[in-house]
Design an enzyme around this catalytic site. Structure first.
Site, mmCIF file in Angstrom:
data_model
loop_
_atom_site.group_PDB
_atom_site.id
_atom_site.type_symbol
_atom_site.label_atom_id
_atom_site.label_comp_id
_atom_site.label_asym_id
_atom_site.label_seq_id
_atom_site.Cartn_x
_atom_site.Cartn_y
_atom_site.Cartn_z
ATOM 1 N N CYS A 91 -44.591 0.452 -3.496
ATOM 2 C CA CYS A 91 -45.804 0.978 -2.949
ATOM 3 C C CYS A 91 -46.744 1.763 -3.663
ATOM 4 C CB CYS A 91 -45.745 1.434 -1.529
ATOM 5 S SG CYS A 91 -47.186 1.852 -0.766
ATOM 6 N N CYS A 101 -48.629 -3.147 0.949
ATOM 7 C CA CYS A 101 -47.366 -2.587 1.464
ATOM 8 C C CYS A 101 -46.786 -3.148 2.830
ATOM 9 C CB CYS A 101 -47.219 -1.264 1.341
ATOM 10 S SG CYS A 101 -45.536 -0.388 1.747
ATOM 11 N N CYS A 139 -45.268 6.929 0.219
ATOM 12 C CA CYS A 139 -44.475 5.615 0.719
ATOM 13 C C CYS A 139 -43.576 5.252 -0.256
ATOM 14 C CB CYS A 139 -45.305 4.511 1.019
ATOM 15 S SG CYS A 139 -44.514 3.181 1.673
ATOM 16 N N HIS A 173 -37.868 3.592 -17.960
ATOM 17 C CA HIS A 173 -39.410 3.190 -17.693
ATOM 18 C C HIS A 173 -39.619 2.102 -16.508
ATOM 19 C CE1 HIS A 173 -40.531 4.805 -21.987
ATOM 20 N NE2 HIS A 173 -40.162 5.637 -21.139
ATOM 21 N N TYR A 185 -49.519 -7.439 -15.655
ATOM 22 C CA TYR A 185 -47.995 -7.255 -15.388
ATOM 23 C C TYR A 185 -47.384 -8.672 -14.853
ATOM 24 C CZ TYR A 185 -47.521 -2.529 -16.593
ATOM 25 O OH TYR A 185 -47.549 -1.263 -17.138
ATOM 26 N N CYS A 238 -45.877 0.674 4.894
ATOM 27 C CA CYS A 238 -47.192 1.581 5.448
ATOM 28 C C CYS A 238 -48.306 0.752 5.639
ATOM 29 C CB CYS A 238 -47.412 2.851 4.300
ATOM 30 S SG CYS A 238 -48.176 1.971 3.004
HETATM 31 C C1 BV8 Z 1 -44.661 11.717 -18.637
HETATM 32 C C2 BV8 Z 1 -43.541 1.093 -18.926
HETATM 33 C C3 BV8 Z 1 -44.747 13.972 -17.587
HETATM 34 C C4 BV8 Z 1 -44.838 0.586 -18.551
HETATM 35 C C5 BV8 Z 1 -43.798 2.743 -20.665
HETATM 36 C C6 BV8 Z 1 -44.988 14.820 -25.782
HETATM 37 C C7 BV8 Z 1 -45.576 14.687 -26.878
HETATM 38 C C8 BV8 Z 1 -46.774 13.819 -26.747
HETATM 39 C C9 BV8 Z 1 -46.857 13.172 -25.871
HETATM 40 C C10 BV8 Z 1 -46.159 13.507 -24.576
HETATM 41 C C11 BV8 Z 1 -45.169 14.237 -24.730
HETATM 42 N N1 BV8 Z 1 -44.572 14.109 -23.529
HETATM 43 C C12 BV8 Z 1 -45.114 13.058 -22.841
HETATM 44 C C13 BV8 Z 1 -46.421 12.522 -23.486
HETATM 45 C C14 BV8 Z 1 -47.198 11.596 -22.703
HETATM 46 C C15 BV8 Z 1 -46.756 10.128 -22.979
HETATM 47 C C16 BV8 Z 1 -46.165 9.959 -24.392
HETATM 48 O O1 BV8 Z 1 -45.264 9.812 -24.820
HETATM 49 N N2 BV8 Z 1 -47.403 9.293 -25.067
HETATM 50 C C17 BV8 Z 1 -47.248 8.936 -26.360
HETATM 51 C C18 BV8 Z 1 -48.256 7.646 -26.398
HETATM 52 C C19 BV8 Z 1 -47.554 9.875 -27.562
HETATM 53 N N3 BV8 Z 1 -45.523 10.161 -22.131
HETATM 54 C C20 BV8 Z 1 -45.327 9.959 -20.742
HETATM 55 O O2 BV8 Z 1 -46.756 9.889 -20.291
HETATM 56 C C21 BV8 Z 1 -44.229 9.890 -19.943
HETATM 57 N N4 BV8 Z 1 -44.366 10.428 -18.816
HETATM 58 O O3 BV8 Z 1 -44.538 12.633 -19.892
HETATM 59 O O4 BV8 Z 1 -44.672 12.504 -17.524
HETATM 60 C C22 BV8 Z 1 -44.846 14.236 -16.213
HETATM 61 C C23 BV8 Z 1 -43.845 15.248 -15.673
HETATM 62 C C24 BV8 Z 1 -43.876 15.459 -14.620
HETATM 63 C C25 BV8 Z 1 -44.873 15.269 -13.820
HETATM 64 C C26 BV8 Z 1 -46.041 14.125 -14.173
HETATM 65 C C27 BV8 Z 1 -46.026 13.985 -15.583
HETATM 66 C C28 BV8 Z 1 -43.865 8.412 -19.478
HETATM 67 C C29 BV8 Z 1 -44.031 7.446 -20.590
HETATM 68 C C30 BV8 Z 1 -43.640 6.134 -20.331
HETATM 69 C C31 BV8 Z 1 -44.696 5.109 -20.198
HETATM 70 N N5 BV8 Z 1 -44.228 3.866 -19.903
HETATM 71 N N6 BV8 Z 1 -43.408 1.577 -20.570
HETATM 72 C C32 BV8 Z 1 -45.071 -0.753 -19.343
HETATM 73 O O5 BV8 Z 1 -44.238 -1.249 -19.905
HETATM 74 O O6 BV8 Z 1 -46.087 -1.193 -19.260
HETATM 75 S S1 BV8 Z 1 -43.713 3.040 -22.383
HETATM 76 C C33 BV8 Z 1 -43.767 1.626 -23.343
HETATM 77 O O7 BV8 Z 1 -44.303 2.067 -24.458
HETATM 78 C C34 BV8 Z 1 -42.403 1.041 -23.491
HETATM 79 O O8 BV8 Z 1 -41.532 1.337 -22.474
HETATM 80 C C35 BV8 Z 1 -41.940 2.103 -24.875
HETATM 81 O O9 BV8 Z 1 -41.581 3.184 -24.305
HETATM 82 C C36 BV8 Z 1 -43.291 2.172 -25.552
HETATM 83 C C37 BV8 Z 1 -43.371 1.224 -26.638
HETATM 84 O O10 BV8 Z 1 -42.542 1.841 -27.384
HETATM 85 P P1 BV8 Z 1 -41.608 0.883 -28.474
HETATM 86 O O11 BV8 Z 1 -40.600 0.120 -27.373
HETATM 87 O O12 BV8 Z 1 -40.772 1.501 -29.457
HETATM 88 O O13 BV8 Z 1 -42.471 -0.526 -29.057
HETATM 89 P P2 BV8 Z 1 -43.457 -0.439 -30.118
HETATM 90 O O14 BV8 Z 1 -44.056 -1.679 -29.913
HETATM 91 O O15 BV8 Z 1 -44.076 0.838 -30.330
HETATM 92 O O16 BV8 Z 1 -42.619 -0.458 -31.509
HETATM 93 C C38 BV8 Z 1 -41.522 -1.700 -31.492
HETATM 94 C C39 BV8 Z 1 -40.607 -1.308 -32.772
HETATM 95 O O17 BV8 Z 1 -39.886 -2.359 -32.856
HETATM 96 C C40 BV8 Z 1 -40.988 -1.177 -33.788
HETATM 97 O O18 BV8 Z 1 -40.870 0.109 -34.727
HETATM 98 C C41 BV8 Z 1 -40.872 -2.341 -34.887
HETATM 99 O O19 BV8 Z 1 -40.896 -2.170 -36.040
HETATM 100 C C42 BV8 Z 1 -39.782 -2.833 -34.393
HETATM 101 N N7 BV8 Z 1 -39.345 -4.110 -34.370
HETATM 102 C C43 BV8 Z 1 -40.172 -5.348 -34.165
HETATM 103 N N8 BV8 Z 1 -39.452 -6.353 -34.121
HETATM 104 C C44 BV8 Z 1 -38.032 -6.121 -34.432
HETATM 105 C C45 BV8 Z 1 -38.206 -4.619 -34.473
HETATM 106 N N9 BV8 Z 1 -37.006 -3.982 -34.866
HETATM 107 C C46 BV8 Z 1 -35.865 -4.616 -34.866
HETATM 108 N N10 BV8 Z 1 -35.775 -5.935 -34.859
HETATM 109 C C47 BV8 Z 1 -36.969 -6.799 -34.583
HETATM 110 N N11 BV8 Z 1 -36.695 -8.106 -34.437
HETATM 111 ZN ZN ZN Z 2 -46.106 1.853 1.524
#
Ligand code: BV8
Ligand code: ZN
Length: 337
Positions: free
Chosen positions: A166, A225, A171, A158, A104, A228
């Site tokens: 924390c 943190c 916390c 996100h 990060y 805490c």
């Molecule tokens: C949760 C922050 C529940 C951190 C991120 C339903 C079905 C299946 C799975 C799940 C589901 N529900 C939940 C899940 C699980 C999971 C999930 O979706 N998994 C996936 C992999 C299948 N979801 C979660 O875990 C979510 N939380 O569900 O919690 C819960 C509820 C209550 C209590 C407890 C739990 C949380 C998901 C968030 C994770 N954090 N980011 C960090 O950044 O490090 S996700 C992160 O990856 C990004 O934020 C983004 O969302 C994702 C990447 O995707 P994109 O942004 O689309 O990028 P990518 O590289 O894939 O694609 C780029 C695109 O751009 C391409 O299409 C390319 O062609 C295009 N492109 C490239 N250049 C250009 C362009 N287009 C135009 N112009 C250009 N120049």
């Molecule tokens: Zn704390």
């Protein structure tokens, strides 16, 4: 209390980021590819846009790719030997918080050393001119805020690289932080290539490349943190398996539920693979929205699949978004023909 603190922080992020950015003017893009788009589709899109009052935009990493930030897919998906998705998890942080912080810290450094591109500015301009426009961003890079996107119309699904909290769930300490490196223990060792230095950009391996040795950072070397004092600080982003911020989910639901109709949802630069973000196309359609996908890859369609009347514009978001929004925002400074 927590909600107000969160908003205070978001506002602070904005002020700082916008201030940081007014220094640098809009600059020519690093990567552009002529977008092969069908002028008839553009005309029908512009006609619909002119009649729209309620529009959503769903943003992904592709929006920031023209600014020079790696996406999650393709080359950007791998950091050293680790798949970015696996590092973005509470389990990875539990197992090796130093490694996850190096990941990060690197992304903060990259994001602080690139600039928003014309697509970020075009969306910010649309928000200023259309109260019924709201952006749902999956990006944590801070580029939309730096482009001056009105905060009340920007929902960071996100979280942000520049919000620190924390690691203990008991916390609620959060802070806004732009320190680079985040702490001394994360300062890249002497002689390590700085990937953002123009002289080397993309030429010499940097710490994202496993061939470059990187000392491990023990948990004890990470800032704890200040509230805490019982746990370390972590990046204020949503990790896989973690719920999205309640207040953000609430704000998005309020927008969707209070809108009599939604005219359009623009799905920009996302592979639509991550939920629940990708799934917002569904409720938007149910409110009457037509879908417009802008993506470099024509195979990356909307979650839930295509419907009659959808638009697909294949190409670079930094070229296409300003062009497609022109009827409402005019041409951006430095973009006049
Ligand atoms: C949760 C922050 C529940 C951190 C991120 C339903 C079905 C299946 C799975 C799940 C589901 N529900 C939940 C899940 C699980 C999971 C999930 O979706 N998994 C996936 C992999 C299948 N979801 C979660 O875990 C979510 N939380 O569900 O919690 C819960 C509820 C209550 C209590 C407890 C739990 C949380 C998901 C968030 C994770 N954090 N980011 C960090 O950044 O490090 S996700 C992160 O990856 C990004 O934020 C983004 O969302 C994702 C990447 O995707 P994109 O942004 O689309 O990028 P990518 O590289 O894939 O694609 C780029 C695109 O751009 C391409 O299409 C390319 O062609 C295009 N492109 C490239 N250049 C250009 C362009 N287009 C135009 N112009 C250009 N120049
Ligand atoms: Zn704390």
């Amino acid at each position: 209390m927590r909600l107000r603190r969160y908003h205070d922080h978001v506002k602070l992020i904005y002020k700082t980021l916008v201030a940081r950015n007014t220094k640098t003017q809009l600059h020519t893009r690093t990567m552009t590819s002529a977008a092969t788009i069908n002028e008839q589709d553009v005309a029908s899109f512009h006609k619909h846009l002119r009649g729209s009052t309620h529009i959503l935009a769903l943003l992904g990493a592709g929006l920031s790719a023209p600014s020079g930030l790696p996406t999650f897919r393709g080359a950007g998906g791998l950091w050293r030997t680790h798949d970015a998705v696996s590092l973005a998890s509470p389990e990875a942080f539990e197992a090796d918080p130093g490694l996850v912080w190096q990941f990060y810290n690197y992304r903060r450094h990259m994001a602080l050393n690139v600039n928003p591109n014309p697509a970020h500015y075009a969306l910010a301009e649309l928000a200023k001119r259309m109260p019924g426009f709201a952006t749902l961003s999956q990006n944590v890079d801070g580029l939309s805020p730096r482009a001056g996107h009105p905060p009340e119309q920007l929902h960071l699904l996100h979280g942000s690289l520049f919000q620190i909290k924390c690691a203990s769930e008991r916390c609620d300490y959060v802070e806004t932080n732009f320190d680079d490196p985040f702490c001394e223990a994360l300062r890249p060792p002497e002689g390590i290539i700085d990937p953002t230095a123009n002289s080397v950009r993309g030429t010499a391996p940097d710490i994202s490349d496993a061939s470059v040795s990187l000392p491990s950072v023990p948990r004890s070397a990470l800032p704890s943190c200040p509230s805490c004092k019982s746990d370390v600080l972590r990046p204020g982003v949503v990790w896989f398996g973690e719920p999205l911020p309640e207040d953000v989910l609430g704000a998005v639901d309020d927008y969707i539920n209070s809108a009599e109709k939604i005219d359009l949802i623009m799905v920009i630069g996302t592979s639509s693979k991550v939920q629940p973000a990708a799934g917002y196309v569904g409720p938007a359609r149910r409110k009457g929205a037509r879908v417009c996908v802008i993506n470099m890859d024509p195979n990356d369609g909307p979650s839930g699949g295509w419907r009659k009347g959808d638009w697909m514009f294949t190409g670079d978001a930094a070229v296409l978004v300003p062009k497609l929004l022109e009827p409402v925002i005019g041409s951006l400074p430095g973009q006049e023909d």
